[in-house]
Write an enzyme that holds these catalytic residues in place. Structure first.
Site, PDB file in Angstrom:
ATOM      1  N   GLU A 125      -0.956  -5.292   8.538  1.00  0.00           N
ATOM      2  CA  GLU A 125       0.600  -4.688   9.784  1.00  0.00           C
ATOM      3  C   GLU A 125      -0.449  -4.945  10.901  1.00  0.00           C
ATOM      4  OE1 GLU A 125       0.700  -0.582   8.631  1.00  0.00           O
ATOM      5  OE2 GLU A 125       1.647  -0.996   6.778  1.00  0.00           O
ATOM      6  N   ASP A 137       1.143  -1.113   0.119  1.00  0.00           N
ATOM      7  CA  ASP A 137       0.272   0.098  -0.506  1.00  0.00           C
ATOM      8  C   ASP A 137       0.655   1.588   0.074  1.00  0.00           C
ATOM      9  OD1 ASP A 137       0.949  -0.315   2.194  1.00  0.00           O
ATOM     10  OD2 ASP A 137      -0.990  -0.187   3.675  1.00  0.00           O
ATOM     11  N   SER A 138       2.281   1.346   0.001  1.00  0.00           N
ATOM     12  CA  SER A 138       3.400   2.290  -0.070  1.00  0.00           C
ATOM     13  C   SER A 138       2.872   2.842  -1.151  1.00  0.00           C
ATOM     14  CB  SER A 138       4.673   2.173   0.090  1.00  0.00           C
ATOM     15  OG  SER A 138       4.586   0.747  -1.020  1.00  0.00           O
ATOM     16  N   ASP A 142      -1.300  -5.994  -0.187  1.00  0.00           N
ATOM     17  CA  ASP A 142      -1.384  -5.407   0.811  1.00  0.00           C
ATOM     18  C   ASP A 142      -3.037  -5.174   1.726  1.00  0.00           C
ATOM     19  OD1 ASP A 142       0.207  -5.007   2.974  1.00  0.00           O
ATOM     20  OD2 ASP A 142       0.990  -3.563   2.360  1.00  0.00           O
ATOM     21  N   GLU A 187      10.070  -4.470  10.324  1.00  0.00           N
ATOM     22  CA  GLU A 187      10.306  -3.889   8.909  1.00  0.00           C
ATOM     23  C   GLU A 187      10.864  -2.245  10.626  1.00  0.00           C
ATOM     24  OE1 GLU A 187       7.656  -1.727   6.942  1.00  0.00           O
ATOM     25  OE2 GLU A 187       9.168   0.894   6.471  1.00  0.00           O
ATOM     26  N   LYS A 201      -0.558  -9.155   3.157  1.00  0.00           N
ATOM     27  CA  LYS A 201      -0.410  -8.904   4.070  1.00  0.00           C
ATOM     28  C   LYS A 201      -1.509  -8.000   5.019  1.00  0.00           C
ATOM     29  CE  LYS A 201       4.012  -5.952   3.620  1.00  0.00           C
ATOM     30  NZ  LYS A 201       3.032  -4.817   4.762  1.00  0.00           N
TER      31      LYS A 201
HETATM   32  O1  KIV Z   1       3.192  -1.081   1.491  1.00  0.00           O
HETATM   33  C1  KIV Z   1       5.253  -1.653   0.953  1.00  0.00           C
HETATM   34  O2  KIV Z   1       5.591  -1.106  -0.005  1.00  0.00           O
HETATM   35  C2  KIV Z   1       5.152  -2.311   3.163  1.00  0.00           C
HETATM   36  C3  KIV Z   1       6.662  -2.590   2.317  1.00  0.00           C
HETATM   37  C4  KIV Z   1       7.892  -1.317   3.326  1.00  0.00           C
HETATM   38  C5  KIV Z   1       7.347  -3.897   3.856  1.00  0.00           C
HETATM   39  O3  KIV Z   1       4.330  -2.800   3.306  1.00  0.00           O
END
Ligand code: KIV
Length: 271
Positions: free
Chosen positions: A114, A43-44, A82, A179, A112
């Site tokens: 968090e 989600d970056s 994500d 991280e 994924k």
């Molecule tokens: O969203 C993302 O790119 C991430 C990485 C920084 C691990 O979660």
């Protein structure tokens, strides 16, 4: 495509696992062509391709949209996608249904999530067959609370993180992304768990590494974290676009080599 059991054997045989983010068809194609083991549709993308200040504004629809493009670009790579901000932990029936939607529609191999609070969610997903990667340490969706800084800097916090990671494994997580934590702690966690631990800003004692595509290639990046290594440079895109702009203005583009040459009007008799 690497399967989960192959990723597990890589850990057992001490073969490092590479992971890179990708958000669209061409970046996914490049990652697959480079034989990267796993792709993360992170989600970056909120910052790298959508121009938000953080990941908080990213929606489930955004993740599905980009996840599908990545799958088309990398049909033979293990893809993790994500779950965006606010989708987990609000209501049990709702978060499971959102997880199903993301997993089914993006065609990713795992989702994924968090945070240390997600163990029950991981169990619910596992029970219905959705593989979950847990993301601990610095979790960017909680940047409003933790900021972008190293986590688990005290013995107490480090012990809590070790326990959180064990809880994730017990709940059924298939991998952990860790991280911005001290490298000796990350190494200890990797050695303690049976599932692969992929580090970012966590030193080289983890089972694998993940970096953000745009950071690795210096593509539109405004600030670079300490743990990022740049391997390429796409920043010359601005020079290329300026040159294109100038050539259009001066009429030097397109030249003969970029022009279809078949004559039509020579054969027509003028009135
Ligand atoms: O969203 C993302 O790119 C991430 C990485 C920084 C691990 O979660």
């Amino acid at each position: 495509m690497k399967t989960l059991s192959q990723l597990l054997s890589m850990k057992e045989q001490k073969e490092k696992i590479s992971m890179i983010t990708a958000y669209d068809y061409p970046s996914a194609k490049q990652a697959e062509a480079a034989s990267i083991d796993t792709i993360l549709v992170g989600d970056s993308l909120g910052m790298t391709v959508l121009g938000y200040d953080s990941t908080v504004e990213v929606t489930l629809e955004d993740m599905i949209h980009h996840g599908k493009a990545v799958r088309r670009g990398a049909p033979n790579t293990f893809v993790v996608v994500d779950m965006p901000f606010g989708t987990v932990g609000v209501s049990e029936s709702q978060d499971l249904s959102l997880a199903k939607q993301l997993y089914q529609q993006s065609h990713a191999n795992a989702i994924k999530v968090e945070g240390a609070h997600i163990a029950p969610f991981i169990s619910r997903c596992s029970n219905i067959g959705i593989p979950v990667v847990a993301h601990l340490g610095l979790t960017p969706q909680s940047v409003g609370i933790m900021g972008y800084k190293m986590q688990a800097a005290t013995l107490e916090a480090a012990e809590k993180l070790i326990q959180d990671c064990k809880n994730m494994e017990q709940a059924g997580a298939v991998m952990i992304v860790l991280e911005a934590v001290p490298s000796d702690l990350a190494q200890k966690i990797s050695a303690t768990l049976s599932i692969p631990v992929i580090g970012i800003g966590a030193g080289n004692g983890t089972d694998g590494q993940v970096l953000v595509y745009h950071d690795v290639l210096n593509y539109g990046v405004e600030r670079q974290a300490k743990f990022v290594k740049q391997y390429g440079d796409f920043s010359n895109g601005i020079a290329a676009l300026s040159q294109y702009h100038e050539e259009v203005k001066q009429g030097t583009f397109p030249s003969a080599e970029h022009t279809y040459k078949k004559k039509i009007w020579d054969e027509v008799t003028p009135d």
